[in-house]
Design a protein around this motif. Structure first.
Motif, PDB file in Angstrom:
ATOM      1  N   LYS A 190      14.038  -4.001  -4.724  1.00  0.00           N
ATOM      2  CA  LYS A 190      12.575  -4.054  -4.614  1.00  0.00           C
ATOM      3  C   LYS A 190      12.087  -5.501  -4.656  1.00  0.00           C
ATOM      4  CE  LYS A 190      11.678   0.451  -6.720  1.00  0.00           C
ATOM      5  NZ  LYS A 190      11.165   1.162  -7.901  1.00  0.00           N
ATOM      6  N   LYS A 234      10.238  -7.415  -1.534  1.00  0.00           N
ATOM      7  CA  LYS A 234       8.906  -8.016  -1.653  1.00  0.00           C
ATOM      8  C   LYS A 234       8.936  -9.473  -1.198  1.00  0.00           C
ATOM      9  CE  LYS A 234       6.867  -4.992  -5.113  1.00  0.00           C
ATOM     10  NZ  LYS A 234       6.256  -4.844  -6.430  1.00  0.00           N
ATOM     11  N   SER A 291       0.820  -1.216   0.000  1.00  0.00           N
ATOM     12  CA  SER A 291       0.000   0.000   0.000  1.00  0.00           C
ATOM     13  C   SER A 291       0.852   1.263   0.000  1.00  0.00           C
ATOM     14  CB  SER A 291      -0.945   0.000   1.194  1.00  0.00           C
ATOM     15  OG  SER A 291      -0.225   0.059   2.397  1.00  0.00           O
ATOM     16  N   GLY A 292       2.122   1.137   0.347  1.00  0.00           N
ATOM     17  CA  GLY A 292       3.037   2.258   0.195  1.00  0.00           C
ATOM     18  C   GLY A 292       2.879   3.377   1.203  1.00  0.00           C
ATOM     19  N   ASP A 338       6.630   0.731   2.077  1.00  0.00           N
ATOM     20  CA  ASP A 338       6.728   1.419   0.788  1.00  0.00           C
ATOM     21  C   ASP A 338       8.019   0.999   0.095  1.00  0.00           C
ATOM     22  OD1 ASP A 338       6.801   3.093  -1.363  1.00  0.00           O
ATOM     23  OD2 ASP A 338       6.791   4.956  -0.215  1.00  0.00           O
ATOM     24  N   VAL A 339       7.886   0.224  -0.992  1.00  0.00           N
ATOM     25  CA  VAL A 339       9.077  -0.172  -1.747  1.00  0.00           C
ATOM     26  C   VAL A 339       9.102   0.500  -3.120  1.00  0.00           C
ATOM     27  CG1 VAL A 339       9.283  -2.399  -0.590  1.00  0.00           C
ATOM     28  CG2 VAL A 339       7.942  -2.241  -2.676  1.00  0.00           C
ATOM     29  N   SER A 340       8.367   1.592  -3.252  1.00  0.00           N
ATOM     30  CA  SER A 340       8.216   2.224  -4.566  1.00  0.00           C
ATOM     31  C   SER A 340       9.396   3.108  -4.970  1.00  0.00           C
ATOM     32  CB  SER A 340       6.922   3.039  -4.607  1.00  0.00           C
ATOM     33  OG  SER A 340       6.976   4.076  -3.642  1.00  0.00           O
ATOM     34  N   SER A 341      10.168   3.566  -3.978  1.00  0.00           N
ATOM     35  CA  SER A 341      11.247   4.493  -4.345  1.00  0.00           C
ATOM     36  C   SER A 341      12.517   4.200  -3.565  1.00  0.00           C
ATOM     37  CB  SER A 341      10.798   5.933  -4.070  1.00  0.00           C
ATOM     38  OG  SER A 341      10.496   6.067  -2.697  1.00  0.00           O
ATOM     39  N   ASP A 384      15.750  -2.110  -8.742  1.00  0.00           N
ATOM     40  CA  ASP A 384      14.769  -3.147  -9.080  1.00  0.00           C
ATOM     41  C   ASP A 384      15.070  -4.445  -8.334  1.00  0.00           C
ATOM     42  OD1 ASP A 384      13.439  -1.410 -10.715  1.00  0.00           O
ATOM     43  OD2 ASP A 384      14.323  -2.150 -12.582  1.00  0.00           O
TER      44      ASP A 384
END
Length: 201
Positions: free
Chosen positions: A111, A115, A59-60, A101-104, A108
């Protein structure tokens, strides 16, 4: 009969003494093998990472420090032999893990690794939220490895101490914010069994 009682008493005292001494002896032996345990790389050998498992929704709106705070609260509940509190905190930790939050700020590869680590950690936190204390401690061992692997990627705002108990399940590590050893695997039975393996900054 009194001889039998006194013999049993002596055997019980000897057993307790030997257990305590073996904890100390294992600590000494562990000095030579610390290097083997200090590199904790996440792998999939525990069989929890199936390709057909659906990817977790991130959900970040969370961060790794919130996860660490919940992890340390859970550790303290296990140190205190508090099964009910550990159940609550297992559920809390599962939620904060899912919110990472793994968006930034991550590559890659990082990330993907995060996950994978988080998916495994959520599973163990959920098990802790519905188990008796012995089973909670079994899952806490793997959860601690997941959290350590997470910190290797996300970093930490404060100094952490990786601690190690040679007695529990062939040797088990956990993280702490203090150098003082408070064993979550044995609680009041062997509260101070263990040693600091390394400092994580």
């Amino acid at each position: 009969m009194s001889k039998l009682k006194s013999t049993l008493g002596i055997v019980a005292i000897a057993f307790i003494t030997l257990t305590a001494m073996s904890c100390k002896d294992n600590n000494k032996e562990q000095n030579s093998t610390d290097e083997n345990h200090s590199e904790m790389n996440h792998d999939n050998s525990d069989g929890h990472h199936d390709d057909d498992k659906k990817e977790m929704a991130m959900s970040g709106n969370g961060n790794s420090q919130a996860i660490l705070n919940d992890y340390f609260n859970l550790k303290d509940a296990l140190v205190a032999d508090d099964n009910a509190r550990a159940k609550e905190l297992g559920a809390t930790l599962a939620t904060s893990l899912g919110n990472l939050d793994v968006s930034s700020n991550f590559s890659d590869t990082q990330k993907a690794n995060l996950k994978d680590i988080i998916e495994d950690a959520v599973e163990h936190a959920e098990h802790i939220s519905e188990s008796d204390i012995d089973h909670q401690r079994e899952h806490f061992k793997i959860l601690s490895k997941d959290v350590t692997d997470m910190v290797a990627i996300t970093g930490t705002e404060k100094t952490l101490y990786q601690q190690f108990c040679p007695m529990y399940d062939g040797g088990s590590a956990w993280l702490s914010t203090s150098k003082d050893v408070m064993n979550p695997y044995y609680g009041s039975r062997m509260l101070n069994c263990g040693k600091v393996q390394k400092e994580i900054n």
